[in-house]
Scaffold this active site. Structure first.
Site, PDB file in Angstrom:
ATOM      1  N   HIS A  56      -5.973  -0.156   1.052  1.00 46.94           N
ATOM      2  CA  HIS A  56      -5.519   0.788   0.032  1.00 46.94           C
ATOM      3  C   HIS A  56      -6.267   2.108   0.206  1.00 46.94           C
ATOM      4  CE1 HIS A  56      -3.933  -2.346  -3.098  1.00 46.94           C
ATOM      5  NE2 HIS A  56      -3.521  -2.612  -1.861  1.00 46.94           N
TER       6      HIS A  56
ATOM      7  N   GLU B 275      -8.010   3.875  -1.821  1.00 47.52           N
ATOM      8  CA  GLU B 275      -9.363   3.877  -2.387  1.00 47.52           C
ATOM      9  C   GLU B 275     -10.355   3.155  -1.479  1.00 47.52           C
ATOM     10  OE1 GLU B 275      -6.636   2.946  -6.032  1.00 47.52           O
ATOM     11  OE2 GLU B 275      -6.548   2.743  -3.857  1.00 47.52           O
TER      12      GLU B 275
ATOM     13  N   CYS C  56      -5.858  -0.798  -8.685  1.00 49.08           N
ATOM     14  CA  CYS C  56      -5.632  -2.226  -8.925  1.00 49.08           C
ATOM     15  C   CYS C  56      -7.001  -2.896  -9.090  1.00 49.08           C
ATOM     16  CB  CYS C  56      -4.869  -2.836  -7.746  1.00 49.08           C
ATOM     17  SG  CYS C  56      -5.825  -2.905  -6.210  1.00 49.08           S
TER      18      CYS C  56
ATOM     19  N   CYS D 261      -9.337  -2.646  -5.935  1.00 48.87           N
ATOM     20  CA  CYS D 261      -9.930  -1.314  -5.761  1.00 48.87           C
ATOM     21  C   CYS D 261     -10.960  -1.016  -6.845  1.00 48.87           C
ATOM     22  CB  CYS D 261      -8.837  -0.262  -5.728  1.00 48.87           C
ATOM     23  SG  CYS D 261      -7.815  -0.385  -4.238  1.00 48.87           S
TER      24      CYS D 261
END
Length: 150
Positions: A53, A55, A83, A86
């Site tokens: 992701h 992040e 999420c 993260c």
């Protein structure tokens, strides 16, 4: 232009990079003392890695750039509410401020689907600010999924 908006615009540029490689368009920028130390975007499909992701990628890069896995004093700008995975990385990295654009009512954990930051089970809680350039951050996602459906 406010500083949060300035860095969120740069995160939107990162999100566009994801979109160009057919990834969900999410971008992230990490700053320390108002200086960019890292930026990245979603790459889960292209890297065949569910953890890739925006992040996570930005946090890994920032840690390498400063030579420390603790990012104390850093700000993370991300175009979509994080999420759970993260958010866990944000806590472990000790990021001081989390600034996000669009709310994610399915998997966002900073106010939308759940409020993990309000649980008293973590040893660190970043300051959180949501909705920065929310319309722009939402639009890139809506356009992407609209194209996918067509």
């Amino acid at each position: 232009m406010a500083i949060d908006e300035k860095f969120m615009r740069l995160a939107l540029i990162e999100a566009q990079k994801s979109r160009e490689i057919n990834e969900v368009p999410v971008g992230a920028v990490i700053t320390l003392n108002d200086r960019i130390i890292s930026k990245s975007y979603n790459q889960s499909i292209s890297k065949i890695d569910p953890t890739s992701h925006a992040e996570i990628n930005a946090i890994m890069s920032a840690a390498l750039n400063i030579g420390n896995y603790r990012l104390t004093g850093a700000n993370l700008y991300v175009t979509l509410e994080p999420c759970a995975m993260c958010y866990g990385a944000i806590i472990h990295a000790r990021i001081s401020r989390l600034i996000f654009g669009a709310y994610d009512y399915k998997t966002g954990v900073c106010g939308s689907s759940i409020k993990l930051h309000e649980q008293n089970c973590f040893n660190h809680t970043p300051e959180i600010k949501g909705g920065v350039l929310e319309e722009d951050c939402s639009l890139i996602l809506k356009d992407f999924f609209k194209e996918k459906r067509n």
